[in-house]
Design a protein around this motif. Structure first.
Motif: not given
Length: 131
Positions: A55-57, A61-62, A72-73, A83-85
């Protein structure tokens, strides 16, 4: 001559990290907690990684409930990253009073301002004050 950043780095509270839990540790813990076999747990973890990558590619966002959102960033040079939140439940669990069992260096400085940390530096290093 020290600067403010040096004083803060020297006296700010820091978590003393223990040995990193690796995949084998996670697999064993999850298998013991759930009754699933270790090879099944390992396969699910690998699939989870591949799914986030899939999904990031695509620029999506997941969100993983309880863990957070992986997005993705891209940097100025075009390097891609993730990136992780962290999920609020994860952060709340870490901040629950009395829950943390690890070691904290400079624990006595929790709640102090940066100016108070500079004052500590200046008191302990009179020949090298912060400027």
């Amino acid at each position: 001559m020290a600067n403010k950043i040096q004083a803060i780095n020297a006296y700010a509270p820091k978590i003393k990290l223990g040995k990193r839990a690796k995949t084998d540790d996670l697999v064993e813990f999850i298998a013991r907690s759930t009754g699933l076999n270790e090879s099944g747990v390992r396969q699910v973890l690998l699939e989870l990684r591949d799914t986030v990558l899939f999904f990031n590619l695509r620029g999506q966002p997941v969100q993983l409930e309880g863990l957070g959102t992986y997005s993705p960033k891209i940097s100025l040079d075009g390097t891609m990253g993730v990136g992780h939140r962290a999920d609020n439940a994860l952060k709340q669990g870490l901040n629950k009073p009395g829950a943390f069992k690890g070691d904290v260096k400079n624990r006595e400085n929790i709640g102090k301002t940066s100016d108070e940390l500079v004052a500590l530096w200046d008191a302990e290093h009179p020949d090298d004050p912060v400027v």
